[in-house]
Motif scaffolding. Structure first.
Motif, PDB file in Angstrom:
ATOM      1  N   MET A  49      20.555  24.647  36.668  1.00 31.90           N
ATOM      2  CA  MET A  49      21.391  24.040  35.368  1.00 31.90           C
ATOM      3  C   MET A  49      21.135  25.466  34.646  1.00 31.90           C
ATOM      4  N   LEU A  54      24.987  23.407  30.387  1.00 29.77           N
ATOM      5  CA  LEU A  54      25.142  22.772  29.806  1.00 29.77           C
ATOM      6  C   LEU A  54      26.052  22.023  28.944  1.00 29.77           C
ATOM      7  N   GLU A  89      22.932  15.691  35.353  1.00 34.55           N
ATOM      8  CA  GLU A  89      23.876  16.291  34.398  1.00 34.55           C
ATOM      9  C   GLU A  89      25.348  15.149  34.072  1.00 34.55           C
TER      10      GLU A  89
END
Length: 351
Positions: A49, A54, A89
């Motif tokens: 990530m 994000l 996520e």
């Protein structure tokens, strides 16, 4: 391990449990696009990530659920760092987890009780639970399924436990009757859990988040806005998986996810803002993966999951969020998914 204390200092020196509204950030959008904030977020993230990804996902969630913009900034930031530190996520692209506004009630200046602030509650989805189980190293496979009226279904507990499910092949299988989860363990053996629809609905109706959503819907004369209302099947699967975990050898990450989820159900403040002061570790298995896997497929996300997310996307933001996942796959698997992304992008642009 990496300390995120610098992030706390940057946010106007607020304490970890206070509702913070930093003067330099007029909105969550400003907060998430601040390079200094993104630099600190990166310290908490697993290798698959990025802070940019994000931030994009979080901004998409704010657009989808406008009330998130009214939440405490530390609470919101803590929630997305919490879910990312688990290697999951937020948002609906993968169904890993959901960010839900949570009104805190207390005594107002007038002496009456009312809403004194809004925090973010983190609700783990059933796909997120399965993803954590895969990475635990203790479970070969984990699946959850819905049973309908016309399916052939039977199960038995006791000395000789058994479960049989043959789905109805017609177009109208009837109403949901049960939900079950099955886990195959590394050392051999199978464990399963079955729950009736009535039991699932009883758990839903006891959820403080769902009660609050129903009350808000009645007050403002609008549809109930809750994962239970919008994703009932997925929430039912998550519920039975969560119960099954009680009988399985699970990782610390799973224990943490279950704890967060139970706090959300009980309407207890998760204190996600305190995460900003916490230690962060890469989710189990991420550091130990071979270098070639970390570059292309360091997560457990599959090409099929990305394909499904691309085809299901209803707007460009969700499509781009799913498209960002393509780079996490081995080079050989990326080309057809990039073609799907381009095709869907053209379709959305054409209206």
């Amino acid at each position: 391990m990496a300390k995120a204390n610098a992030l706390q200092e940057h946010m106007a020196g607020s304490t970890s449990t206070e509702v913070a509204k930093p003067a330099e950030h007029k909105s969550l959008a400003h907060l998430l696009t601040d390079p200094k904030i993104k630099q600190q977020i990166a310290l908490a993230l697993p290798k698959h990530m990025t802070a940019d990804r994000l931030a994009r996902i979080a901004l998409t969630e704010i657009r989808k659920v406008p009330k998130l913009a009214q939440c405490s900034q530390t609470s919101f930031l803590g929630a997305i760092m919490q879910v990312a530190a688990l290697g999951l996520e937020p948002g609906g692209a993968l169904g890993h987890a959901y960010l839900i506004p949570f009104d805190k009630r207390g005594k107002l200046a007038s002496g009456q009780w009312g809403v004194v602030g809004t925090d973010v509650q983190l609700i783990i989805g059933y796909r997120g639970m399965i993803d954590l189980a895969r990475r635990s190293g203790q479970i070969v496979s984990l699946s959850a399924r819905v049973v309908y009226q016309k399916d052939k279904f039977s199960y038995a507990y006791g000395m000789d436990e058994s479960l049989e499910h043959v789905p109805y092949e017609g177009t109208d299988p009837g109403e949901m009757t049960h939900v079950y989860a099955v886990a195959k363990l590394v050392g051999g053996g199978v464990q399963f859990e079955v729950m009736s629809r009535a039991k699932i609905e009883a758990i839903r109706d006891a959820s403080q988040g769902y009660k609050a959503a129903v009350a808000a819907a009645e007050k403002y004369k609008k549809p109930v806005d809750s994962p239970w209302a919008n994703h009932f099947d997925e929430m039912a699967k998550k519920t039975v998986i969560r119960h099954l975990f009680k009988y399985l050898p699970v990782s610390i990450e799973i224990q943490q996810a279950v704890s967060l989820d139970e706090q959300a159900d009980a309407g207890i403040n998760q204190h996600n803002a305190m995460v900003i002061d916490g230690d962060y570790s890469v989710a189990a298995g991420q550091d130990d993966a071979p270098e070639d896997q970390q570059q292309g497929g360091g997560s457990t996300i599959t090409a099929q999951e990305i394909h499904d997310a691309l085809t299901a996307a209803k707007d460009q933001d969700n499509l781009d969020a799913a498209g960002d996942l393509i780079r996490m796959l081995p080079e050989a698997e990326r080309a057809p998914l990039n073609e799907i992304w381009q095709k869907r992008s053209d379709e959305l642009a054409a209206g």
